[in-house]
Design an enzyme around this catalytic site. Structure first.
Site, PDB file in Angstrom:
ATOM      1  N   ARG A   1      12.822 -45.224   6.685  1.00  0.00           N
ATOM      2  CA  ARG A   1      12.054 -45.951   5.681  1.00  0.00           C
ATOM      3  C   ARG A   1      11.072 -46.868   6.401  1.00  0.00           C
ATOM      4  O   ARG A   1      11.301 -47.274   7.540  1.00  0.00           O
ATOM      5  CB  ARG A   1      12.970 -46.775   4.780  1.00  0.00           C
ATOM      6  CG  ARG A   1      13.994 -45.960   4.004  1.00  0.00           C
ATOM      7  CD  ARG A   1      14.889 -46.884   3.173  1.00  0.00           C
ATOM      8  NE  ARG A   1      15.868 -46.155   2.385  1.00  0.00           N
ATOM      9  CZ  ARG A   1      17.111 -45.861   2.791  1.00  0.00           C
ATOM     10  NH1 ARG A   1      17.503 -46.254   3.995  1.00  0.00           N
ATOM     11  NH2 ARG A   1      17.942 -45.198   2.013  1.00  0.00           N
TER      12      ARG A   1
ATOM     13  N   LYS B   1      19.258 -49.890   3.482  1.00  0.00           N
ATOM     14  CA  LYS B   1      19.488 -50.706   2.292  1.00  0.00           C
ATOM     15  C   LYS B   1      20.893 -51.296   2.320  1.00  0.00           C
ATOM     16  O   LYS B   1      21.862 -50.639   2.689  1.00  0.00           O
ATOM     17  CB  LYS B   1      19.305 -49.857   1.034  1.00  0.00           C
ATOM     18  CG  LYS B   1      17.870 -49.386   0.825  1.00  0.00           C
ATOM     19  CD  LYS B   1      17.748 -48.593  -0.465  1.00  0.00           C
ATOM     20  CE  LYS B   1      16.319 -48.169  -0.720  1.00  0.00           C
ATOM     21  NZ  LYS B   1      16.175 -47.397  -1.981  1.00  0.00           N
TER      22      LYS B   1
ATOM     23  N   HIS C   1       6.697 -42.788   2.436  1.00  0.00           N
ATOM     24  CA  HIS C   1       7.794 -41.996   1.878  1.00  0.00           C
ATOM     25  C   HIS C   1       7.474 -40.509   1.912  1.00  0.00           C
ATOM     26  O   HIS C   1       8.385 -39.684   1.895  1.00  0.00           O
ATOM     27  CB  HIS C   1       8.100 -42.468   0.452  1.00  0.00           C
ATOM     28  CG  HIS C   1       9.495 -42.995   0.311  1.00  0.00           C
ATOM     29  ND1 HIS C   1       9.953 -44.074   1.030  1.00  0.00           N
ATOM     30  CD2 HIS C   1      10.546 -42.574  -0.438  1.00  0.00           C
ATOM     31  CE1 HIS C   1      11.220 -44.303   0.717  1.00  0.00           C
ATOM     32  NE2 HIS C   1      11.603 -43.393  -0.165  1.00  0.00           N
TER      33      HIS C   1
ATOM     34  N   ARG D   1       8.868 -39.315   5.020  1.00  0.00           N
ATOM     35  CA  ARG D   1      10.328 -39.258   4.900  1.00  0.00           C
ATOM     36  C   ARG D   1      10.749 -38.008   4.120  1.00  0.00           C
ATOM     37  O   ARG D   1      11.703 -37.315   4.501  1.00  0.00           O
ATOM     38  CB  ARG D   1      10.816 -40.535   4.210  1.00  0.00           C
ATOM     39  CG  ARG D   1      12.324 -40.641   4.020  1.00  0.00           C
ATOM     40  CD  ARG D   1      12.659 -42.067   3.558  1.00  0.00           C
ATOM     41  NE  ARG D   1      13.941 -42.180   2.896  1.00  0.00           N
ATOM     42  CZ  ARG D   1      15.101 -42.339   3.530  1.00  0.00           C
ATOM     43  NH1 ARG D   1      15.123 -42.379   4.855  1.00  0.00           N
ATOM     44  NH2 ARG D   1      16.222 -42.458   2.845  1.00  0.00           N
TER      45      ARG D   1
ATOM     46  N   HIS E   1      21.480 -41.778   2.718  1.00  0.00           N
ATOM     47  CA  HIS E   1      21.792 -41.760   1.296  1.00  0.00           C
ATOM     48  C   HIS E   1      23.285 -41.995   1.087  1.00  0.00           C
ATOM     49  O   HIS E   1      24.119 -41.395   1.784  1.00  0.00           O
ATOM     50  CB  HIS E   1      21.417 -40.411   0.667  1.00  0.00           C
ATOM     51  CG  HIS E   1      19.944 -40.215   0.523  1.00  0.00           C
ATOM     52  ND1 HIS E   1      19.367 -38.979   0.350  1.00  0.00           N
ATOM     53  CD2 HIS E   1      18.920 -41.095   0.504  1.00  0.00           C
ATOM     54  CE1 HIS E   1      18.061 -39.098   0.239  1.00  0.00           C
ATOM     55  NE2 HIS E   1      17.765 -40.397   0.339  1.00  0.00           N
TER      56      HIS E   1
ATOM     57  N   TYR F   1      15.998 -32.454  -2.692  1.00  0.00           N
ATOM     58  CA  TYR F   1      15.162 -31.750  -1.731  1.00  0.00           C
ATOM     59  C   TYR F   1      15.420 -30.249  -1.735  1.00  0.00           C
ATOM     60  O   TYR F   1      14.561 -29.460  -1.351  1.00  0.00           O
ATOM     61  CB  TYR F   1      15.389 -32.307  -0.322  1.00  0.00           C
ATOM     62  CG  TYR F   1      14.971 -33.737  -0.182  1.00  0.00           C
ATOM     63  CD1 TYR F   1      13.628 -34.080  -0.071  1.00  0.00           C
ATOM     64  CD2 TYR F   1      15.903 -34.763  -0.177  1.00  0.00           C
ATOM     65  CE1 TYR F   1      13.238 -35.398   0.047  1.00  0.00           C
ATOM     66  CE2 TYR F   1      15.513 -36.083  -0.062  1.00  0.00           C
ATOM     67  CZ  TYR F   1      14.184 -36.396   0.046  1.00  0.00           C
ATOM     68  OH  TYR F   1      13.799 -37.707   0.154  1.00  0.00           O
TER      69      TYR F   1
END
Length: 360
Positions: A183, A209, A287, A290, A313, A322
């Site tokens: 990120r 995160k 992004h 990414r 994730h 994806y």
């Protein structure tokens, strides 16, 4: 003894404290609950600053909405208030444009979290937001670009042989973003100490995160670009800051701005935007790199669980989006290559092929 904001659980004492006095739950204000909830998200949950700021913006608007309806206490808020707040976000007003479903959903999630927190901490007996669900956002595929398009953007950023420090930085940044799937905040948050082992162990520890950390391999191209920048580019940028005395202390950041301070997310976004424009790829964001990183891994045969770990994730469900992109690619290759497939241009789809496509 009370410590900190009201409603913040400390060793489980907060719920008992609030529930011990029924009269208190009758007078707890929404404002007070919001302050406690935001502190809970920061201290107890350890959410990222950007996430907490998003919650804060959404809840500030919720407070203004409730105050306009004369709702000051938690006990006064009804399910209809919450539902009409959701509708007001959709419709917009003189001061706010209508929000997209995803933005409305984020705000409703913040409101639901607030009221659930208030009940759990004993600030109020009822949860008026429990039955108000966020709107279903339209499912959109992540934007990804091909390998050739990525390479054009990287080349447009400059060469690792360039003498200009900022060119070396730009190339290293974009190589790192695409080579690791990081990120933008993870890249700009890197410190030099995080890379001290890169030559002997081509992997980097990224902090994502909620402070969650993960190791991600760093490819040869990114390692070479980082090496060129750290040896010939970064010292020059740091030296400019020292000469101009713009900073008291040298920044530990890997990626520096022209003044020698830590490169911001906005600054990194601008670097990519300029390189993408020169490469004829407008609209590319950090992004996008990414998403392209993940898509190209899956196209190359990587297991989805591995891609989940590399992206950081929490759930594989997030990563599975994806696979829709790769299914589309498989469909196109099949249609163009198999002698007994079908003709897309004429629209002649055989029944069996049509059923296969519907189930894909």
């Amino acid at each position: 003894m009370r410590t900190g904001q009201p409603g913040i659980a400390r060793g489980g004492s907060a719920p008992r404290r609030w529930r011990s006095a029924v009269t208190i739950t009758d007078v707890v204000s929404v404002d007070r609950a919001v302050r406690g909830y935001l502190q809970y998200l920061t201290v107890e949950r350890g959410l990222a600053d950007n996430t907490v700021q998003s919650y804060q913006r959404d809840l500030r608007r919720y407070l203004l909405f409730l105050h306009g309806r004369g709702r000051q206490r938690l006990a006064d808020v009804t399910g209809l208030d919450v539902a009409e707040f959701r509708g007001a976000l959709h419709a917009g007003d003189a001061e706010h444009p209508p929000l997209a479903a995803a933005s409305v959903g984020r705000a409703v999630v913040a409101v639901r979290g607030l009221h659930a927190f208030a009940v759990r901490e004993g600030m109020t007996a009822a949860d008026p937001a429990r039955e108000v669900a966020p709107p279903a956002a339209a499912r959109r595929l992540p934007k990804a670009i091909g390998v050739a398009e990525v390479e054009r953007i990287l080349d447009a950023a400059g060469s690792t042989e360039d003498a200009e420090p900022r060119v070396l930085r730009d190339r290293a940044l974009l190589e790192f973003l695409y080579g690791t799937g990081a990120r933008i905040s993870e890249a700009t948050g890197l410190d030099v100490d995080d890379l001290d082992h890169l030559t002997r162990d081509p992997a980097v520890l990224l902090t994502g995160k909620g402070g969650k950390q993960r190791y991600v391999p760093v490819g040869r191209y990114a390692v070479n670009a980082l090496d060129a920048y750290l040896v010939r580019g970064r010292p020059a940028l740091a030296g400019k800051a020292a000469a101009a005395k713009t900073v008291r202390k040298a920044s530990p950041a890997v990626f520096l701005n022209a003044r020698g301070g830590r490169l911001t997310r906005q600054g990194a976004w601008g670097i990519l935007r300029e390189a993408a424009a020169r490469a004829g790829q407008p609209g590319v964001s950090p992004h996008t790199l990414r998403h392209s990183f993940a898509t190209h891994l899956l196209d190359g045969g990587a297991d989805i669980r591995v891609v989940q770990e590399l992206l950081g994730h929490a759930s594989v469900t997030t990563t599975q989006v994806y696979t829709l992109i790769t299914v589309d690619k498989l469909r196109e290759v099949y249609a163009a290559s198999h002698p007994r497939a079908f003709c897309l241009l004429s629209g002649k789809v055989r029944p069996v092929a049509a059923r296969l496509l519907e189930s894909a």
